[in-house]
Scaffold this motif. Structure first.
Motif, PDB file in Angstrom:
ATOM      1  N   THR A  76       0.830  -1.203   0.000  1.00  0.00           N
ATOM      2  CA  THR A  76       0.000   0.000   0.000  1.00  0.00           C
ATOM      3  C   THR A  76       0.866   1.255   0.000  1.00  0.00           C
ATOM      4  O   THR A  76       0.611   2.197  -0.756  1.00  0.00           O
ATOM      5  CB  THR A  76      -0.934   0.002   1.229  1.00  0.00           C
ATOM      6  OG1 THR A  76      -1.705  -1.190   1.225  1.00  0.00           O
ATOM      7  CG2 THR A  76      -1.861   1.207   1.211  1.00  0.00           C
ATOM      8  N   THR A  77       1.918   1.257   0.832  1.00  0.00           N
ATOM      9  CA  THR A  77       2.824   2.403   0.890  1.00  0.00           C
ATOM     10  C   THR A  77       3.541   2.580  -0.444  1.00  0.00           C
ATOM     11  O   THR A  77       3.712   3.695  -0.917  1.00  0.00           O
ATOM     12  CB  THR A  77       3.841   2.215   2.023  1.00  0.00           C
ATOM     13  OG1 THR A  77       3.132   2.016   3.241  1.00  0.00           O
ATOM     14  CG2 THR A  77       4.745   3.423   2.157  1.00  0.00           C
ATOM     15  N   SER A  78       3.943   1.486  -1.045  1.00  0.00           N
ATOM     16  CA  SER A  78       4.634   1.551  -2.323  1.00  0.00           C
ATOM     17  C   SER A  78       3.735   2.174  -3.386  1.00  0.00           C
ATOM     18  O   SER A  78       4.187   3.005  -4.179  1.00  0.00           O
ATOM     19  CB  SER A  78       5.071   0.154  -2.756  1.00  0.00           C
ATOM     20  OG  SER A  78       5.623   0.178  -4.033  1.00  0.00           O
ATOM     21  N   ARG A  79       2.502   1.811  -3.422  1.00  0.00           N
ATOM     22  CA  ARG A  79       1.568   2.388  -4.390  1.00  0.00           C
ATOM     23  C   ARG A  79       1.373   3.881  -4.139  1.00  0.00           C
ATOM     24  O   ARG A  79       1.318   4.677  -5.078  1.00  0.00           O
ATOM     25  CB  ARG A  79       0.228   1.671  -4.328  1.00  0.00           C
ATOM     26  CG  ARG A  79       0.281   0.284  -4.921  1.00  0.00           C
ATOM     27  CD  ARG A  79      -1.080  -0.361  -4.943  1.00  0.00           C
ATOM     28  NE  ARG A  79      -0.976  -1.740  -5.354  1.00  0.00           N
ATOM     29  CZ  ARG A  79      -1.648  -2.735  -4.820  1.00  0.00           C
ATOM     30  NH1 ARG A  79      -2.504  -2.498  -3.855  1.00  0.00           N
ATOM     31  NH2 ARG A  79      -1.495  -3.964  -5.245  1.00  0.00           N
ATOM     32  N   LYS A  80       1.286   4.261  -2.872  1.00  0.00           N
ATOM     33  CA  LYS A  80       1.120   5.680  -2.551  1.00  0.00           C
ATOM     34  C   LYS A  80       2.362   6.476  -2.948  1.00  0.00           C
ATOM     35  O   LYS A  80       2.247   7.598  -3.450  1.00  0.00           O
ATOM     36  CB  LYS A  80       0.839   5.858  -1.056  1.00  0.00           C
ATOM     37  CG  LYS A  80      -0.549   5.406  -0.657  1.00  0.00           C
ATOM     38  CD  LYS A  80      -0.781   5.585   0.823  1.00  0.00           C
ATOM     39  CE  LYS A  80      -2.156   5.097   1.227  1.00  0.00           C
ATOM     40  NZ  LYS A  80      -2.380   5.207   2.669  1.00  0.00           N
ATOM     41  N   MET A  81       3.550   5.896  -2.738  1.00  0.00           N
ATOM     42  CA  MET A  81       4.783   6.588  -3.119  1.00  0.00           C
ATOM     43  C   MET A  81       4.882   6.706  -4.640  1.00  0.00           C
ATOM     44  O   MET A  81       5.334   7.742  -5.150  1.00  0.00           O
ATOM     45  CB  MET A  81       6.008   5.852  -2.565  1.00  0.00           C
ATOM     46  CG  MET A  81       6.173   5.991  -1.069  1.00  0.00           C
ATOM     47  SD  MET A  81       6.284   7.698  -0.514  1.00  0.00           S
ATOM     48  CE  MET A  81       7.853   8.164  -1.180  1.00  0.00           C
ATOM     49  N   GLN A  82       4.489   5.687  -5.350  1.00  0.00           N
ATOM     50  CA  GLN A  82       4.507   5.762  -6.808  1.00  0.00           C
ATOM     51  C   GLN A  82       3.567   6.875  -7.296  1.00  0.00           C
ATOM     52  O   GLN A  82       3.927   7.633  -8.199  1.00  0.00           O
ATOM     53  CB  GLN A  82       4.099   4.424  -7.428  1.00  0.00           C
ATOM     54  CG  GLN A  82       5.154   3.356  -7.333  1.00  0.00           C
ATOM     55  CD  GLN A  82       4.656   2.022  -7.873  1.00  0.00           C
ATOM     56  OE1 GLN A  82       3.496   1.864  -8.215  1.00  0.00           O
ATOM     57  NE2 GLN A  82       5.559   1.056  -7.931  1.00  0.00           N
ATOM     58  N   LEU A  83       2.409   6.961  -6.709  1.00  0.00           N
ATOM     59  CA  LEU A  83       1.466   8.015  -7.071  1.00  0.00           C
ATOM     60  C   LEU A  83       2.036   9.389  -6.731  1.00  0.00           C
ATOM     61  O   LEU A  83       1.922  10.339  -7.511  1.00  0.00           O
ATOM     62  CB  LEU A  83       0.122   7.797  -6.365  1.00  0.00           C
ATOM     63  CG  LEU A  83      -0.970   8.810  -6.676  1.00  0.00           C
ATOM     64  CD1 LEU A  83      -1.325   8.759  -8.155  1.00  0.00           C
ATOM     65  CD2 LEU A  83      -2.196   8.541  -5.827  1.00  0.00           C
TER      66      LEU A  83
END
Length: 172
Positions: free
Chosen positions: A76-83
């Motif tokens: 979830t954190t990885s997706r937020k950082m990518q965004l």
């Protein structure tokens, strides 16, 4: 002709069916939808067994395990950082485009110095008459001098261009 129910049970329950019988059976199933539906229904009836009672509890316990929760949080954190990085790159591009749009409107590009190609010595051209080592040396020196002069001119042109963009045409 359809496969009889006894033959169907024999083929599906037994592991000792010959290769020829199995090929003939599968070819018939490929051609006959009625027999195929019967076999599917029988397989569904034979394999419909309820899951063990303890299985649901094991699945829920495993889902609540710390390592599974940590992996989920990382995803979830990885997706937020990518965004976030995507948004940051987009915003930077928009800001740079707006900056260039407003700065270039005010720049005066008419004062650029023209870039001219360097002139070479005509004696530096290689011919069969001048195939001496000194002439080849002079020829290579002239090439390197010409390349150096051209790169200096190009860097001066780029420096003038960037000064015009960044300073609005004030500096030369």
């Amino acid at each position: 002709m359809h496969v009889r129910e006894k033959s169907l049970n024999k083929i599906t329950d037994s592991d000792t069916v010959s290769t020829e019988e199995m090929i003939a059976f599968l070819e018939h199933l490929d051609q006959c939808d009625f027999c195929l539906d019967q076999m599917i229904e029988e397989e569904i009836q034979n394999t419909c067994q309820p899951a063990p009672d303890y299985l649901a509890e094991q699945i829920l316990n495993r889902a609540a395990a710390p390592d599974v929760q940590a992996a989920k949080a990382v995803r979830t954190t990885s997706r937020k950082m990518q965004l976030f990085y995507y948004g940051l790159r987009t915003a930077t591009g928009v800001i740079a485009a707006l900056f260039l749009l407003f700065v270039i409107q005010q720049a005066d590009f008419s004062t650029f110095s023209r870039v001219s190609m360097p002139e070479f010595d005509k004696s530096a051209v290689y011919t069969e008459d001048s195939a001496h080592p000194e002439t080849l040396s002079r020829f290579s020196q002239n090439i390197s001098t010409g390349l150096s002069h051209s790169s200096d001119k190009l860097s001066d042109y780029m420096r003038n261009f960037s000064n015009k963009i960044l300073n609005g045409g004030d500096l030369k």
